[in-house]
Design an enzyme around this catalytic site. Structure first.
Site, PDB file in Angstrom:
ATOM      1  N   GLU A  96      34.590  80.427  -9.713  1.00 28.98           N
ATOM      2  CA  GLU A  96      34.083  79.168  -9.138  1.00 28.98           C
ATOM      3  C   GLU A  96      33.915  78.115 -10.223  1.00 28.98           C
ATOM      4  OE1 GLU A  96      32.425  81.902  -9.681  1.00 28.98           O
ATOM      5  OE2 GLU A  96      30.284  81.543 -10.042  1.00 28.98           O
ATOM      6  N   ASP A 152      30.646  74.108 -12.604  1.00 26.42           N
ATOM      7  CA  ASP A 152      30.398  75.385 -11.936  1.00 26.42           C
ATOM      8  C   ASP A 152      29.689  75.142 -10.601  1.00 26.42           C
ATOM      9  OD1 ASP A 152      30.422  78.450 -12.571  1.00 26.42           O
ATOM     10  OD2 ASP A 152      28.455  78.033 -11.700  1.00 26.42           O
TER      11      ASP A 152
END
Ligand SMILES: [Mg+2]
Length: 307
Positions: free
Chosen positions: A223, A179
């Site tokens: 993301e 992440d």
């Protein structure tokens, strides 16, 4: 371009199957420039070659000693791995019943002997083009449009396949959840266009850190990225995760809204297990996600690992 997509620079693979050497030589002469050619002189050899090289097209003689062309075709169509390989049957002149049966078995076309070079060339080129187009469409459908890495659909397919492989072979399988830290702040601060550019750069850096052709990096959503490493123990996986962080760091992407050195960083959760028959592959991802959560809790820009 991801390793699992075939580049246009690669020659198509053509398998020639005939029990008469002279026929194979004639065809070989016609296609040796534009194709990588593989040859088989019996049905058994043809099946073996298909498993090994996965040709893009097969020219298959109908009449052969032992296993004939029709039987080869039947067997190829039964196997999910080989069932989409287009087959052109090579039949004797005027053997209409052979042609009918061949088409019923799923052949895309047939060519009559003696071989007419112009006709064979035209037919082969047509079917190679169709094969290339359908491969391309499939590849594109499995790519993430923004970053060019594999998409979620491709990842889910691959995860199911690798999980079964781990179950069968009792090998360790590692997964990462990755992440980008403070990415919402990045978008708020720099705008979504820059956010997209950032995602592309990070995807490129992550992919550069993955070396083996059977490892898979995919965009999981937003993301978040995910990576699968078959046949990899925890220590080995952590080495790859560290390399990923180093590659992202080397980008030196400015992120003035981040609390970590004002640079774009990633947090990574790593998990390793051997597949079991009770759980589904989802447990591996859940474990990696728990580790990712730990990495976030520990201040981000770090790796946490465990099963
Ligand atoms: Mg023959």
């Amino acid at each position: 371009m991801p390793h699992w997509m075939k580049g246009p620079q690669e020659k198509p693979k053509l398998l020639l199957v005939d029990d008469q050497r002279i026929n194979i030589l004639t065809l070989h002469e016609l296609f040796r420039e534009e194709c990588d050619i593989f040859m088989a002189m019996s049905g058994e050899q043809a099946l073996e070659a298909c498993q090994k090289v996965l040709p893009d097209l097969i020219l298959l003689d109908v009449h052969m000693e032992g296993m004939d062309g029709h039987e080869v075709c039947r067997r190829l169509k039964k196997d999910p791995k080989t069932r989409d390989i287009p087959i052109i049957f090579v039949t004797a002149q005027g053997a209409e019943e052979d042609e009918v049966l061949g088409l019923e078995l799923g052949a895309v076309d047939f060519i009559a002997k003696p071989i007419n070079p112009v006709i064979v060339k035209a037919r082969v080129n047509t079917h190679l083009t169709l094969k290339y187009q359908s491969d391309m469409l499939r590849s594109i459908a499995l790519l993430d449009g923004l970053t060019g890495v594999a998409n979620r659909r491709r990842f889910d397919e691959e995860l199911a396949r690798i999980w079964r492989q781990s179950l069968r072979e009792k090998t360790e399988l590692s997964a990462f959840m990755i992440d980008i830290d403070y990415f919402k702040r990045y978008n708020d601060h720099y705008g979504h266009m820059r956010g997209d550019t950032c995602l592309r750069s990070v995807a490129g850096a992550l992919e550069a850190a993955v070396n083996r052709p059977y490892d898979l990096l995919a965009r999981y959503g937003g993301e978040e990225f995910v990576c699968l490493l078959p046949n990899t123990h925890l220590r080995g996986a952590v080495v790859v995760a560290e390399r990923m962080q180093a590659c992202v760091q080397a980008l030196q992407l400015e992120h003035s809204a981040s609390e970590i050195g004002q640079r774009v960083t990633v947090s990574i959760g790593v998990s390793t297990m051997i597949a079991n028959a009770i759980d589904g592959p989802q447990v591996l991802l859940e474990a990696a996600d728990r580790q990712l959560y730990q990495a976030k809790q520990a201040g981000r820009a770090c790796i946490r690992s465990g099963s």
